[in-house]
Scaffold this motif. Structure first.
Motif, PDB file in Angstrom:
ATOM      1  N   LEU A 254     -12.295 -26.235  35.817  1.00 45.47           N
ATOM      2  CA  LEU A 254     -12.410 -27.543  35.169  1.00 45.47           C
ATOM      3  C   LEU A 254     -13.551 -28.334  35.803  1.00 45.47           C
ATOM      4  CD1 LEU A 254      -8.637 -28.570  34.973  1.00 45.47           C
ATOM      5  CD2 LEU A 254      -9.984 -27.250  33.317  1.00 45.47           C
ATOM      6  N   LEU A 255     -14.197 -29.172  35.016  1.00 42.45           N
ATOM      7  CA  LEU A 255     -15.244 -30.046  35.540  1.00 42.45           C
ATOM      8  C   LEU A 255     -14.577 -31.220  36.247  1.00 42.45           C
ATOM      9  CD1 LEU A 255     -17.740 -30.040  32.526  1.00 42.45           C
ATOM     10  CD2 LEU A 255     -17.764 -28.628  34.593  1.00 42.45           C
ATOM     11  N   PRO A 256     -14.839 -31.401  37.549  1.00 40.71           N
ATOM     12  CA  PRO A 256     -14.083 -32.389  38.331  1.00 40.71           C
ATOM     13  C   PRO A 256     -14.324 -33.833  37.910  1.00 40.71           C
ATOM     14  CG  PRO A 256     -15.884 -31.466  39.627  1.00 40.71           C
ATOM     15  CD  PRO A 256     -15.794 -30.640  38.385  1.00 40.71           C
TER      16      PRO A 256
ATOM     17  N   LEU B  47      -2.782 -30.501  24.604  1.00 37.05           N
ATOM     18  CA  LEU B  47      -2.208 -30.875  25.897  1.00 37.05           C
ATOM     19  C   LEU B  47      -0.703 -31.040  25.791  1.00 37.05           C
ATOM     20  CD1 LEU B  47      -4.825 -33.356  27.437  1.00 37.05           C
ATOM     21  CD2 LEU B  47      -4.186 -31.097  28.289  1.00 37.05           C
ATOM     22  N   ALA B  48      -0.253 -31.561  24.663  1.00 42.56           N
ATOM     23  CA  ALA B  48       1.198 -31.658  24.454  1.00 42.56           C
ATOM     24  C   ALA B  48       1.822 -30.272  24.349  1.00 42.56           C
ATOM     25  CB  ALA B  48       1.480 -32.469  23.187  1.00 42.56           C
ATOM     26  N   LEU B  49       1.125 -29.351  23.689  1.00 37.63           N
ATOM     27  CA  LEU B  49       1.628 -27.987  23.534  1.00 37.63           C
ATOM     28  C   LEU B  49       1.851 -27.318  24.889  1.00 37.63           C
ATOM     29  CD1 LEU B  49       2.223 -25.517  21.629  1.00 37.63           C
ATOM     30  CD2 LEU B  49      -0.200 -24.919  21.902  1.00 37.63           C
ATOM     31  N   VAL B  50       0.948 -27.583  25.848  1.00 43.79           N
ATOM     32  CA  VAL B  50       1.080 -26.958  27.166  1.00 43.79           C
ATOM     33  C   VAL B  50       1.888 -27.822  28.128  1.00 43.79           C
ATOM     34  CG1 VAL B  50      -1.071 -25.671  26.888  1.00 43.79           C
ATOM     35  CG2 VAL B  50      -1.122 -27.902  28.034  1.00 43.79           C
ATOM     36  N   GLY B  51       2.525 -28.871  27.608  1.00 47.81           N
ATOM     37  CA  GLY B  51       3.433 -29.672  28.423  1.00 47.81           C
ATOM     38  C   GLY B  51       2.772 -30.716  29.286  1.00 47.81           C
ATOM     39  N   LEU B  52       1.607 -31.229  28.853  1.00 53.02           N
ATOM     40  CA  LEU B  52       0.894 -32.219  29.670  1.00 53.02           C
ATOM     41  C   LEU B  52       0.712 -33.556  28.956  1.00 53.02           C
ATOM     42  CD1 LEU B  52      -1.839 -30.072  31.470  1.00 53.02           C
ATOM     43  CD2 LEU B  52       0.249 -31.053  32.437  1.00 53.02           C
ATOM     44  N   SER B  53       1.620 -33.886  28.062  1.00 52.83           N
ATOM     45  CA  SER B  53       1.579 -35.230  27.477  1.00 52.83           C
ATOM     46  C   SER B  53       1.727 -36.265  28.591  1.00 52.83           C
ATOM     47  CB  SER B  53       2.712 -35.413  26.467  1.00 52.83           C
ATOM     48  OG  SER B  53       2.495 -34.619  25.324  1.00 52.83           O
ATOM     49  N   GLY B  54       0.884 -37.293  28.529  1.00 50.66           N
ATOM     50  CA  GLY B  54       0.906 -38.327  29.559  1.00 50.66           C
ATOM     51  C   GLY B  54      -0.087 -38.102  30.672  1.00 50.66           C
ATOM     52  N   TRP B  55      -0.690 -36.901  30.696  1.00 50.44           N
ATOM     53  CA  TRP B  55      -1.672 -36.574  31.743  1.00 50.44           C
ATOM     54  C   TRP B  55      -3.091 -36.501  31.180  1.00 50.44           C
ATOM     55  CZ3 TRP B  55      -0.322 -36.351  36.830  1.00 50.44           C
ATOM     56  CH2 TRP B  55       1.039 -36.256  37.116  1.00 50.44           C
ATOM     57  N   GLU B  56      -3.300 -37.018  30.000  1.00 47.27           N
ATOM     58  CA  GLU B  56      -4.601 -36.891  29.338  1.00 47.27           C
ATOM     59  C   GLU B  56      -5.744 -37.468  30.173  1.00 47.27           C
ATOM     60  OE1 GLU B  56      -1.426 -37.004  26.168  1.00 47.27           O
ATOM     61  OE2 GLU B  56      -1.901 -38.158  27.993  1.00 47.27           O
ATOM     62  N   ASN B  57      -5.503 -38.559  30.872  1.00 42.93           N
ATOM     63  CA  ASN B  57      -6.579 -39.246  31.592  1.00 42.93           C
ATOM     64  C   ASN B  57      -6.610 -38.914  33.082  1.00 42.93           C
ATOM     65  OD1 ASN B  57      -7.544 -40.647  29.265  1.00 42.93           O
ATOM     66  ND2 ASN B  57      -5.791 -42.040  29.429  1.00 42.93           N
ATOM     67  N   ALA B  58      -5.850 -37.888  33.479  1.00 44.83           N
ATOM     68  CA  ALA B  58      -5.857 -37.472  34.886  1.00 44.83           C
ATOM     69  C   ALA B  58      -7.064 -36.581  35.161  1.00 44.83           C
ATOM     70  CB  ALA B  58      -4.572 -36.731  35.217  1.00 44.83           C
TER      71      ALA B  58
ATOM     72  N   LEU C 201      -4.191 -33.206  39.590  1.00 42.95           N
ATOM     73  CA  LEU C 201      -3.287 -32.242  38.971  1.00 42.95           C
ATOM     74  C   LEU C 201      -2.975 -31.107  39.945  1.00 42.95           C
ATOM     75  CD1 LEU C 201      -5.084 -31.934  35.502  1.00 42.95           C
ATOM     76  CD2 LEU C 201      -3.109 -33.366  36.052  1.00 42.95           C
ATOM     77  N   SER C 202      -1.793 -30.535  39.835  1.00 44.53           N
ATOM     78  CA  SER C 202      -1.449 -29.353  40.628  1.00 44.53           C
ATOM     79  C   SER C 202      -2.201 -28.139  40.086  1.00 44.53           C
ATOM     80  CB  SER C 202       0.059 -29.106  40.568  1.00 44.53           C
ATOM     81  OG  SER C 202       0.431 -28.711  39.245  1.00 44.53           O
ATOM     82  N   GLY C 203      -2.128 -27.032  40.826  1.00 46.19           N
ATOM     83  CA  GLY C 203      -2.799 -25.815  40.368  1.00 46.19           C
ATOM     84  C   GLY C 203      -2.269 -25.339  39.028  1.00 46.19           C
ATOM     85  N   GLY C 204      -0.950 -25.392  38.860  1.00 42.09           N
ATOM     86  CA  GLY C 204      -0.364 -24.981  37.589  1.00 42.09           C
ATOM     87  C   GLY C 204      -0.774 -25.880  36.447  1.00 42.09           C
ATOM     88  N   MET C 205      -0.870 -27.188  36.703  1.00 37.78           N
ATOM     89  CA  MET C 205      -1.287 -28.128  35.660  1.00 37.78           C
ATOM     90  C   MET C 205      -2.747 -27.900  35.284  1.00 37.78           C
ATOM     91  SD  MET C 205       0.683 -31.458  37.204  1.00 37.78           S
ATOM     92  CE  MET C 205       0.372 -32.626  35.887  1.00 37.78           C
TER      93      MET C 205
END
Length: 271
Positions: A106-108, A139-150, A155-159
């Protein structure tokens, strides 16, 4: 005669149309100043559209090379590869392929939603095909709703790896190629993402070719496991995984699962 396609999915023998991926006598050789290295030799198999194939083998057997051949990143020295009935190059140019690497990459300086949106900015496709999920929906499909602007460091390695999966699904690719995406994660996170990946596969209907070193991961995820032997990389055996479609991690403790895993371990020992 039972074909390899039928081994991968008994319905293939009756299903119309071309398989999602087909390799016919594929060989890959790398020429250096000192010698010629044969990474793959006489590799032939088919994957039915919508199937999940785990690719298992010892280190150095050419698993990642085979994935890159399918992705049109490495040309075969011999043989032929077809993807969705055409060439691998055509599938790549048509954005029919998604690729998830070992590292999330990911681009930091970009947020999660900005990283997922990246293919729309640099991939030659600024507009999503009709009906394709948006980056927010992915992002919702992979369970990351609410983390869009993180940002990635938040984020953890799994996220982070979930973000990379969402990014690979932008545009609705028909084939998803995954090169040991969970290999660097701790066991608990890896187990959870295994369950999540099967859910995502069932929801999207995407054909998945998944590379792993883990016998348990290959068995739990795949409908079929293709075992590669090394020196040179070649098909050792194609093993159907006759486990229920709806699986939880508890299935790994059943006698039937352990018998399949033991068979794969024996094949690896002979590879």
């Amino acid at each position: 005669m039972v074909t390899q396609a039928a081994l991968l999915d008994p319905a293939v023998a009756e299903a119309p149309g071309a398989p999602a991926i087909r390799c016919d006598d594929v060989a890959v050789r790398f020429i250096t100043e000192r010698r010629t290295v044969t990474a793959l030799e006489n590799v032939s198999f088919e994957i039915a559209e919508g199937s999940f194939l785990s690719l298992l083998g010892p280190s150095g057997c050419g698993k990642s090379t085979l994935l890159r051949v399918v992705a049109d990143l490495v040309p075969p020295t011999e043989g032929r590869v077809t993807v969705l009935g055409g060439s691998a190059e055509t599938a790549r140019r048509d954005h029919a392929l998604g690729f998830v690497f070992q590292d999330a990459a990911l681009l930091p300086w970009r947020t999660a939603i900005q990283n997922v949106s990246l293919p729309l900015e640099v991939g030659g496709r600024s507009v999503l095909p009709p009906g394709s999920p948006t980056p927010t929906e992915l992002l919702a499909l992979v369970g990351l709703s609410g983390w869009e602007n993180a940002y990635p460091h938040e984020l953890s390695g799994g996220m982070r790896q979930r973000v990379s999966i969402a990014r690979a699904l932008v545009g609705g690719p028909k084939v998803l190629l995954m090169d040991e995406p969970f290999g660097a994660l701790d066991e608990i996170t890896r187990d959870h993402l295994n369950e999540e990946l099967r859910r995502i596969w069932q929801e999207t209907g995407t054909t998945i070719l998944f590379v792993t070193h883990s016998i348990y991961e290959a068995t739990f995820l795949g409908q079929t496991v293709l075992v590669l032997a090394a020196n040179p990389g070649r098909v050792r055996e194609i093993v159907p995984i006759d486990l229920p479609a709806d699986r939880t991690l508890d299935i790994r403790e059943t006698d039937h699962f352990m018998r399949i895993a033991a068979r794969l371990r024996r094949l690896l020992g002979e590879a």
